[in-house]
Design an enzyme around this catalytic site. Structure first.
Site, PDB file in Angstrom:
ATOM      1  CG  HIS A   1     -72.683  71.019  -4.358  1.00 12.05           C
ATOM      2  ND1 HIS A   1     -73.572  71.507  -3.848  1.00 12.05           N
ATOM      3  CD2 HIS A   1     -72.252  72.224  -5.490  1.00 12.05           C
ATOM      4  CE1 HIS A   1     -74.006  72.654  -4.457  1.00 12.05           C
ATOM      5  NE2 HIS A   1     -73.241  72.864  -5.264  1.00 12.05           N
ATOM      6  CB  CYS A   2     -73.653  68.452  -9.615  1.00 12.35           C
ATOM      7  SG  CYS A   2     -73.373  68.820 -11.316  1.00 12.35           S
ATOM      8  CG  PHE A   3     -69.532  73.267  -8.294  1.00 14.67           C
ATOM      9  CD1 PHE A   3     -69.766  74.206  -7.655  1.00 14.67           C
ATOM     10  CD2 PHE A   3     -68.733  72.314  -8.230  1.00 14.67           C
ATOM     11  CE1 PHE A   3     -69.047  74.281  -6.319  1.00 14.67           C
ATOM     12  CE2 PHE A   3     -68.052  72.350  -6.794  1.00 14.67           C
ATOM     13  CZ  PHE A   3     -68.264  73.305  -6.022  1.00 14.67           C
TER      14      PHE A   3
ATOM     15  N   GLY B   1     -75.893  73.100  -9.603  1.00 15.49           N
ATOM     16  CA  GLY B   1     -76.006  73.841  -8.518  1.00 15.49           C
ATOM     17  C   GLY B   1     -76.502  73.206  -7.421  1.00 15.49           C
ATOM     18  CG  ASN B   2     -79.090  70.037  -7.178  1.00 11.69           C
ATOM     19  OD1 ASN B   2     -78.084  69.669  -8.275  1.00 11.69           O
ATOM     20  ND2 ASN B   2     -80.303  69.653  -7.448  1.00 11.69           N
TER      21      ASN B   2
END
Length: 297
Positions: A140-142, A145-146
C-alpha cells in the site's frame, strides 16, 4: 468462579486487541491523508523555487548564460515534473483492485498478516485501508493513497524514477543557487552535513535570511525523497524481474516462476516500454482476471 475469571480475562485481551488495532488503523489512515498532502506541498514549493528563484538567478540572460540555455533548463525541468505527476495520476487512475470481487472479507483476529492487509488466496489481499480486494498486491503506497498491484506497478516505478530525477535536479540547482546568491562553498564534502545545523543557528542569530534557510531545508527534503524513491525503484524492479511481490517476500513465500526475467519485466512494462519511459501513457493491457494471479502463486 474460575470460568467467570477466565471469561473476564479473555474479554480484557480482546478489548486490548481491538483498541490496539483501532489505534494502528487510525495512524495508518492519518498517514494515508498526510502523505499525499506532503507530496503535493513539496511539488508546489519546488515549482515556486525553480521559476521564481533558481532559474531567474542562475540564468538571467536566456541565451548567454554560462551554465546553459534558460529555455533548455526550463523544458527539462517541466519534462521531469510532467512525467512524475503524470505517472502519479496514472497510479491512482488504474487501481489494483480485483473487479471480480465486491464483497468485503472479514479479517480474523488471529490473522498473522500486517494490520493494513489480510491475505486471501491466489495472490489476492484484502486491503483494510482501501476496503478492496487487491489482485497481485505488492504494498500500500501512502503517497498515492492506494495499493500497488498488477495494474499500476509500471506507473509506480516510473513515478519513483522521475521523482528521484526531479529531486536530484532540484538539489543540483539549489546548491548552485546558494553558491551564486549567498557565496556558499561546497568544495568541502562535510559542508552538506553541517549546512542545516549551522544555517539554523545563523538564522536565529539574524545572520542569514529566511529564504536561505528554507532553501537549505529543501535541499535535505529533495535528498531524502530522491533517495527513498530511488530505493523503492530498485527494489520494485528487482521484484518484478523475479516475478515476486513485496507481500510474498514478507510472508517468506518463494515463487516458482519459470519465466525469464525479460518476460516478467515485459508483463509489467509492456511491448511499448520505450514509449512508457518518456510519457505517462498506458503501454500494457490491464488484466483483471483472477487466473493471472495464480501464475504468481
Amino acid at each position: 468462579m474460575k470460568d467467570s475469571s477466565s471469561s473476564l480475562w479473555t474479554a480484557q485481551i480482546l478489548l486490548h486487541y481491538h483498541a490496539d488495532m483501532f489505534t494502528r488503523m487510525l495512524k495508518l489512515r492519518l498517514l494515508n491523508a498526510v502523505a499525499p498532502a506532503y507530496f503535493f506541498t513539496a511539488t508546489a514549493v519546488t515549482f515556486i523555487l525553480h521559476f521564481c528563484f533558481f532559474i531567474p538567478t542562475l540564468f538571467p540572460n536566456p541565451d548567454t548564460s554560462p551554465g546553459g540555455s534558460k529555455t533548455l533548463h526550463t523544458v527539462f525541468f517541466l519534462f521531469l515534473m510532467f512525467n512524475a505527476l503524470g505517472n502519479y495520476i496514472m497510479t491512482i487512475k488504474y487501481p489494483a483492485e480485483s473487479a471480480n470481487e465486491t464483497g468485503v472479507p472479514v479479517c480474523s483476529p488471529h490473522c498473522s498478516d500486517m494490520v493494513d492487509a489480510h491475505y486471501l488466496l491466489n495472490g489476492r489481499h484484502f486491503c483494510k485501508l482501501c476496503k478492496k480486494v487487491i489482485l497481485k498486491r505488492d504494498h500500500h503506497c501512502f503517497f498515492t493513497g492506494n495499493c500497488i498491484g498488477n495494474k499500476n506497478m509500471r506507473y509506480f516505478i516510473m513515478f519513483c524514477i522521475y521523482t528521484s530525477c526531479t529531486c536530484l535536479y532540484s538539489l543540483v540547482l539549489g546548491v548552485a543557487f546558494l553558491t551564486v546568491e549567498y557565496s556558499l562553498s561546497f568544495e568541502n564534502p562535510l559542508t552538506f552535513l553541517t549546512l542545516l545545523p549551522f544555517s539554523t543557528g545563523y538564522f536565529f542569530m539574524g545572520t542569514i535570511s529566511g529564504l536561505q534557510l528554507f532553501v537549505v531545508l529543501m535541499l535535505y527534503v529533495w535528498l531524502g525523497i530522491g533517495l527513498v524513491c530511488a530505493g523503492f525503484c530498485c527494489q520494485q524492479v528487482l521484484l518484478v524481474a523475479r516475478g515476486q511481490t513485496w507481500c510474498q517476500m514478507q510472508r517468506g513465500q518463494l515463487v516458482d516462476n519459470h519465466s525469464p526475467w525479460r518476460n516478467n519485466l515485459m508483463d509489467v512494462f509492456g511491448t511499448r516500454w520505450i514509449l512508457g519511459l518518456i510519457l505517462p501513457v498506458q503501454t500494457v493491457e490491464t488484466c483483471t482476471d483472477e487466473m493471472d494471479a495464480q501464475k504468481q502463486d
